[in-house]
Design an enzyme around this catalytic site. Structure first.
Site, short mmCIF file in Angstrom:
data_model
loop_
_atom_site.label_atom_id
_atom_site.label_comp_id
_atom_site.label_asym_id
_atom_site.label_seq_id
_atom_site.Cartn_x
_atom_site.Cartn_y
_atom_site.Cartn_z
N HIS A 1 0.84 -1.21 0.00
CA HIS A 1 0.00 0.00 0.00
C HIS A 1 0.87 1.26 0.00
O HIS A 1 0.59 2.22 -0.71
CB HIS A 1 -0.87 0.06 1.26
CG HIS A 1 -1.85 -1.04 1.43
ND1 HIS A 1 -2.00 -1.73 2.61
CD2 HIS A 1 -2.76 -1.58 0.57
CE1 HIS A 1 -2.96 -2.62 2.49
NE2 HIS A 1 -3.43 -2.58 1.25
N LYS B 1 -17.98 -6.28 9.04
CA LYS B 1 -16.81 -7.07 9.46
C LYS B 1 -16.21 -6.45 10.73
O LYS B 1 -16.17 -5.23 10.86
CB LYS B 1 -15.72 -7.03 8.38
CG LYS B 1 -16.01 -7.83 7.14
CD LYS B 1 -14.70 -8.01 6.36
CE LYS B 1 -14.96 -8.12 4.87
NZ LYS B 1 -13.77 -7.81 4.08
N ARG C 1 -1.90 -6.60 -7.76
CA ARG C 1 -0.80 -7.52 -7.51
C ARG C 1 -0.85 -8.75 -8.37
O ARG C 1 0.14 -9.23 -8.89
CB ARG C 1 -0.84 -8.01 -6.05
CG ARG C 1 -0.42 -7.02 -5.02
CD ARG C 1 -0.85 -7.53 -3.68
NE ARG C 1 -2.26 -7.94 -3.75
CZ ARG C 1 -2.97 -8.34 -2.73
NH1 ARG C 1 -2.42 -8.41 -1.54
NH2 ARG C 1 -4.23 -8.68 -2.87
N SER D 1 -2.98 -7.89 3.62
CA SER D 1 -3.28 -7.60 5.02
C SER D 1 -3.77 -8.84 5.76
O SER D 1 -3.41 -9.06 6.91
CB SER D 1 -4.32 -6.48 5.13
OG SER D 1 -3.80 -5.28 4.59
#
Lengths: 158, 158, 158, 158, 158, 158
Positions: free
Chosen positions: C17, C41, C90, C127
């Site tokens: 990031h 979440k 990615r 993450s």
């Protein structure tokens, strides 16, 4: 004793290949690096040049030997008494054709293939792109071993 | 002021390319569209024809200019003082080779690449397929700009 | 002046990031980093913690500002007058869901998304994996900025 | 002597897993099959049941041992003195997350992962789908080892 | 009555193709298998040989007929009054190019394409790999129908 | 007479689903659209609502009927005497899990699955994203049939 076969074109060998050989040499007793003689394509470096570069690049590793072949890779695997074939894996596009070839090779001979993932910092390396950059005069010194670079420079960009 | 470089073969330019140029021209100050002169392939349209079609197609956009190149794309990026390269992205198969090229280009020059996703309604467009359909007499008028269609028809299907 | 919006969960922000923010800050006039408040979440770090870590991590970059949002990302884009959204890319699995979201966002608002490829050396960072390694006591100091590491350690592995 | 670690959920072990263990047991001196105790998910079979099924399934292979773990897989690899981790690879979707985990594991510990491709005839097998079919009363006897089938039937579909 | 068109190179037809034809012949009233005459590639087997092998391989299926074409596949579809085209799908790499072609074909003609997934045990079969194995003297008898094997052996490996 | 089964969650049905049903209804004699009752997830729309929306959306198509099921999809296929199952395919990520399920279904029952590619202009549509946009007050009227939109608005965003 475990012997593994690492076949490829190595036109030229690059730092991603080098890492696979070093990993395999650290894990197994003997690594046979084998350069394919593909008569249907005109290579950038000759078969002899590619073998010499590999020999020089891995001269410090006692358990790595270099050869070439123009047969089926599974025939070579049986000839050198390899326990299995190793291939590097960088990306999804590699994966599918490599998986297909691994399944085909197992079908016709029983020889197994194991995949060693590339370190992510080398996942963009590909001989085809390196040749292209080199031919246009780009700097590839961070991508290939010293021995490959010297040979490529002697040869010139034509 | 932000200048972006949009390189490609454009053989022929199609509506997916056109959309990328229009998007880039709306977001940035200057868009340089650059046609690659690839000596190893015989193109369908000559380099001159491809440049003329692009010039005509984007003549209404003041901040778009057309050029050609036969060097590394990153050398051209530095020459035209582009802040970065833009490429379109349609599909997964595009993505991997484009990502590899983007990482290679960053490694050898520091030049960054940004990707603009194609609108989904144009994700099936590809110059190779368009040439094939055209050669067999298929109707490609909904897939390429007017200027490309006129040139292709003048040229004929051979 | 070009303003770009970089939305994400940043739970925690990692070096991948960080690289995207630095690249965007180098290319564009203003980068708005926006932390999503996802009520469905339970995050590892609270929204406030994530904003504070981002603020500290990018305090040396004058043209980066931090915010949070619990609306549609395209509504935030219009509110902060972003010219477009930027997202990192990615891997192939990222690509498809991101492409789908980018096309949906364009459809409902006209807001464009551009993709910045991750440097290959950071393509494995995620993450979710970092949280997992951290919870089992693994060393993540090479993967996250200093400010994130300090907060994670204060918080403990529970 | 080469020891390899084969970690997984094995909920239940299926014929694709079985093939990977047999291949590894044929190539290497010692195979440690390790069942993950994942406290955040409620498994179909308990940890004990999964270990017992594995022990029974591989009782004929002298060089296979069964264990369980609730730590980082790389910590277990070091504890059992594994030379490397092996994982099966069936499909592209497996590949990306496995590659990411392999790179992360190498980064935090130096432990290498090697991938063994599934025989194509077993590439559709997945524990999640098998559980689903079994719960609806479907016949999974061609997909799992005898010991798994017997336990699943004792347990019932609930 | 439902007629479907199954186009391909069939150089040589392999067991994966055979399965698609059998599946289609079981589901639909009439299956037209069409061999493409691609003037830009030199095939291994001539167009006539490929048609004869297909005719022999499917001689026991009353509702399968064999033809060849050198036009657009959608023109052939309309000529033989096919309700739609069927294609096999083995792997992700197949999928993207096939999807692109299917969308292009629908755009230019309205002709729909439906995909039949290969049985996983045949997902590694590909004519290109089979030709390669055969040329190096490998045993392909488990991969191609009897009629293809006989012709290939008559022809020899050259 | 050819009967096909089109199973799904349809929570809500969107324009991509609608297109698949219309295509199937044009090609085959009878299309059974079947809503899955998945007890482990709380749906946005109830099973009854989803069936009513589908019935209204396809009321103009004589050869489409609507049902629901909570069994294995292959059991339903045999019950309604479907010749095969049809599924839509949008993207690579769809493809792999769908292929796996298709192979599993064939293994346990012999029931075949055929895939219908989505028109590219609808490839970004996904019920999950549509629910998310709708819950944040975004405009989804261009993405779902009239009947779905009306029900969703009656229900509100909560």
């Amino acid at each position: 004793m475990t012997t593994v076969l690492y076949p490829g074109s190595f036109d030229p060998v690059h730092n991603g290949h080098q890492e696979i050989v070093q990993t395999a040499a650290g894990l197994f007793d003997h690594v046979v690096v084998a350069v394919v003689r593909n008569p249907s394509k005109t290579p950038f470096l000759t078969l002899d040049e590619r073998q010499e570069i590999l020999a020089e690049t891995f001269s410090h590793l006692d358990n790595v030997s270099i050869t070439s072949f123009s047969s089926l890779v599974v025939d070579l695997a049986q000839e050198v008494e390899a326990d299995f074939i190793v291939k590097g894996l960088r990306a999804v596009s590699d994966f599918e054709s490599e998986l297909q070839m691994a399944q085909m090779n197992k079908e016709i001979s029983g020889v197994q293939t194991l995949f060693i993932p590339s370190a992510s910092s080398r996942s963009f390396l590909a001989s085809r792109l390196i040749r292209e950059v080199f031919r246009f005069g780009g700097d590839v010194s961070s991508m290939v071993p010293e021995a490959a670079l010297r040979r490529m420079r002697e040869k010139g960009t034509e």
